[in-house]
Write a protein that holds these residues in place. Structure first.
Motif, PDB file in Angstrom:
ATOM      1  N   UNK A 295       0.912  -1.301  -0.112  1.00  0.00           N
ATOM      2  CA  UNK A 295       0.055   0.045  -0.090  1.00  0.00           C
ATOM      3  C   UNK A 295       0.835   1.311  -0.069  1.00  0.00           C
ATOM      4  N   UNK A 296       2.148   1.089  -0.138  1.00  0.00           N
ATOM      5  CA  UNK A 296       2.869   2.352  -0.086  1.00  0.00           C
ATOM      6  C   UNK A 296       4.327   2.077  -0.935  1.00  0.00           C
ATOM      7  N   UNK A 365     -12.811   4.126  -4.065  1.00  0.00           N
ATOM      8  CA  UNK A 365     -13.490   4.297  -3.098  1.00  0.00           C
ATOM      9  C   UNK A 365     -14.910   3.989  -2.959  1.00  0.00           C
ATOM     10  N   UNK A 366     -15.422   3.892  -4.316  1.00  0.00           N
ATOM     11  CA  UNK A 366     -16.829   3.624  -4.465  1.00  0.00           C
ATOM     12  C   UNK A 366     -17.204   2.326  -4.714  1.00  0.00           C
ATOM     13  N   UNK A 367     -18.409   1.593  -4.783  1.00  0.00           N
ATOM     14  CA  UNK A 367     -18.512   0.539  -5.262  1.00  0.00           C
ATOM     15  C   UNK A 367     -18.344   0.407  -6.926  1.00  0.00           C
ATOM     16  N   UNK A 452      -4.301 -11.157  -3.184  1.00  0.00           N
ATOM     17  CA  UNK A 452      -2.781 -10.797  -2.957  1.00  0.00           C
ATOM     18  C   UNK A 452      -2.520  -9.446  -2.915  1.00  0.00           C
ATOM     19  N   UNK A 453      -3.453  -8.632  -2.771  1.00  0.00           N
ATOM     20  CA  UNK A 453      -3.300  -7.217  -2.621  1.00  0.00           C
ATOM     21  C   UNK A 453      -3.601  -6.634  -1.329  1.00  0.00           C
ATOM     22  N   UNK A 454      -3.044  -5.536  -1.317  1.00  0.00           N
ATOM     23  CA  UNK A 454      -3.080  -4.839   0.225  1.00  0.00           C
ATOM     24  C   UNK A 454      -4.225  -4.037   0.089  1.00  0.00           C
ATOM     25  N   UNK A 455      -4.818  -3.772   1.278  1.00  0.00           N
ATOM     26  CA  UNK A 455      -5.971  -3.019   1.392  1.00  0.00           C
ATOM     27  C   UNK A 455      -6.066  -2.681   2.831  1.00  0.00           C
ATOM     28  N   UNK A 456      -6.112  -1.206   2.965  1.00  0.00           N
ATOM     29  CA  UNK A 456      -6.405  -0.567   4.602  1.00  0.00           C
ATOM     30  C   UNK A 456      -7.709  -0.962   4.871  1.00  0.00           C
ATOM     31  N   UNK A 457      -8.640  -1.136   4.251  1.00  0.00           N
ATOM     32  CA  UNK A 457      -9.877  -1.263   4.545  1.00  0.00           C
ATOM     33  C   UNK A 457     -10.621  -2.585   3.545  1.00  0.00           C
ATOM     34  N   UNK A 458     -11.536  -3.495   4.040  1.00  0.00           N
ATOM     35  CA  UNK A 458     -12.195  -4.123   3.070  1.00  0.00           C
ATOM     36  C   UNK A 458     -12.427  -3.626   1.804  1.00  0.00           C
TER      37      UNK A 458
END
Length: 586
Positions: A295-296, A365-367, A452-458
């Protein structure tokens, strides 16, 4: 290519005699123009800041305020049109000598670099303080004296007042590049003559100058090795041409690259072909992987200045697009889906696919809503507008308090869902090229990648909307396999949770067979004539329209969108409520 950069050009500019005439061409009020250039203080005109250069020094950037930026942008477009009027589109871009600041003419760092491939010597030099070299008097004098312009003195003064700040062309102003390009043409003529005399190839990209040759000895009039054999300097002929045109070379950036070394110009390698430097590519690959998994990302020195610069996904995506632009020049256009295990896609394309999915899909950030075809997005947006009074639609799909301006535009932040349009990039990388055939492949790829990917939130839901017809059999088969369903999957349910954050929503058919999204519109609109032609609602991929038919594209734009507020979209409400159910996790 087109010469329609701006509605006015050299013919109209030459007739200007005062500020009002210039204002007319820029399509602003004379009072507004006068206020911005004469009555606004310097402190308000620009915001200045510094960015680091590769050598550790600082570069001053001057960002104009929004009013001045608007005026300068119009002036820039006007002058680019003048440039096109005078020089047209080059028939052979690689033979051009100036490649920077060339809107609409097909020139770039690539066309600049390709002139110098496969050479024994590649000699680079930079003009020192490029933009500050052009002072007010120089800009004004050019437009008065140049034979192509010969402008009225008052008109030339207004142009110089718009473009200059503190007696220079500010780096950061939209008008500075094209003004500098006009004035630097005299230098190009001098250096091209010098290069031709000594059997060299010359080109310039902004302040970056390159000479190259296959001669046994490099011409001493252009570049010479110093007596201590440690550094190259500009030759007497080169120095004379530079100084006579009012410029100065940056002695720290004069460099010779011979055939046994890595040769580069405008940061592209040119030894055998134009390519991205391996260190740059490896650095971008490292940053992309770090962003996707952590994520960074922190930039190494070969990628960004200064080293250690914190990157975001937009910057990394821009770097990957740059790599794609250069590496893909010598290859035929080919979507990823057209490669095979025996002929795999180049690594950079596979990296772009993975990062595009992360950047565009995973971090939204949106559906997200993905449809089968480009026209489906038009239908959905029109349906949301029609049903905006519905409480759930207004709360979950669109900002109801911003709806008044929705009647004229579909752009902006008012949508509470994001629509993944079928762009060329989405088609080439993710198979989202229109039609439902590739959607199961995308769904399978998405489910494999998301873990396999980073996510700060679901991550929010990714919703695929498909027609409820025989063409969706491949999707029903995929859903059954992915979910391990023991019952038949046939599109009869409002939606299917395929796994993780992926959902598939069939068009509600009410039990009817071969039901597609256009059938949600009233029959009278489906039968609407367009220039005497009838709407061909079923059109297979690649099938040509008959002489009396029009297709889905015209139906969406010229019938549905053109009659906004008249087309009853009530039948879309069950579909929209299903989208709301998915978003709410019901």
């Amino acid at each position: 290519m087109t010469n329609a950069i701006y509605k006015y050009g050299i013919k109209e500019l030459k007739t200007c005699v005062d500020l009002s005439d210039i204002a007319f061409l820029l399509e602003v009020e004379p009072k507004f123009l006068s206020k911005q250039i004469y009555k606004t203080s310097d402190e308000i005109k620009y915001y200045s800041f510094e960015i680091p250069k590769k050598d550790g020094s600082k570069r001053a950037i001057y960002a104009p305020n929004k009013n001045l930026k608007f005026i300068q942008s119009r002036l820039s477009r006007l002058l680019y049109q003048c440039y096109f009027d005078l020089h047209g589109e080059p028939k052979f871009p690689a033979r051009s000598i100036s490649h920077g600041f060339q809107k609409g003419r097909g020139l770039s760092i690539y066309t600049n670099a390709i002139r110098h491939t496969g050479r024994k010597y590649v000699f680079n030099a930079d003009i020192e303080d490029f933009f500050p070299t052009f002072n007010f008097g120089r800009v004004r004098g050019y437009f008065i004296k140049n034979k192509h312009f010969e402008l009225n003195e008052t008109a030339a003064t207004v142009i110089a007042q718009i473009g200059c700040f503190q007696n220079m062309l500010p780096q950061g102003a939209p008008s500075s590049p094209i003004i500098s390009e006009f004035i630097t043409q005299h230098l190009d003529y001098r250096l091209q003559a010098l290069a031709k005399k000594h059997r060299c190839t010359y080109s310039r990209y902004a302040d970056d100058i390159t000479f190259s040759t296959n001669l046994t000895e490099f011409p001493a009039q252009i570049g010479v090795l110093s007596t201590d054999q440690e550094a190259w300097t500009a030759g007497a002929g080169f120095e004379k041409a530079i100084s006579s045109c009012g410029f100065k070379l940056n002695v720290k950036k004069i460099r010779m690259q011979q055939g046994y070394q890595r040769q580069a110009t405008t940061n592209l390698t040119v030894n055998r072909k134009v390519n991205i430097g391996s260190h740059y590519y490896k650095g971008v690959r490292l940053c992309a992987h770090a962003m996707m998994t952590k994520g960074k990302a922190t930039a190494p020195g070969k990628v960004s200045t200064p080293p250690g610069d914190e990157l975001n996904s937009h910057r990394i995506w821009g770097m990957l697009c740059h790599i794609h632009d250069i590496k893909g020049r010598g290859l035929p256009h080919r979507a990823l889906r057209n490669y095979s295990p025996t002929h795999p896609a180049p690594h950079y394309l596979r990296l772009m696919r993975d990062f595009f999915h992360y950047h565009r899909i995973h971090t939204s950030p949106k559906p997200l809503v993905i449809c089968e075809g480009k026209t489906d997005y038009i239908y959905l947006k029109e349906a949301i507008r029609w049903n905006m009074a519905d409480e759930r639609v207004g709360k979950l799909l669109v900002k109801a308090d911003q709806l008044p301006h929705l009647k004229k535009s579909s752009k902006g932040d008012h949508w509470l869902v994001d629509f993944v349009n079928h762009s060329d990039m989405a088609g080439d990388l993710l198979g989202l090229a229109g039609g439902g055939g590739d959607l199961p492949k995308f769904a399978d790829y998405h489910l494999d990648r998301i873990g396999k990917l980073h996510a700060d939130a679901p991550p929010g839901p990714v919703i695929i909307i498909v027609d409820n017809d025989s063409q969706s059999e491949g999707m029903w088969t995929f859903i059954k396999k992915a979910t391990g369903s023991t019952t038949k999957v046939d599109g009869s349910k409002p939606y299917y949770h395929v796994g993780k954050n992926l959902y598939v929503v069939p068009i509600p058919s009410g039990g009817a067979k071969d039901f597609y999204i256009e059938k949600l519109f009233p029959d009278n609109w489906l039968k609407e004539k367009l220039a005497g032609k009838s709407f061909k609602i079923i059109q297979k991929k690649g099938e040509k329209l008959g002489p009396n038919d029009y297709g889905k594209g015209d139906f969406a734009t010229k019938i549905i969108k053109a009659n906004r507020g008249k087309v009853d979209c009530s039948n879309f409400l069950p579909l929209l409520h299903t989208l709301c159910d998915v978003i709410q996790g019901k």
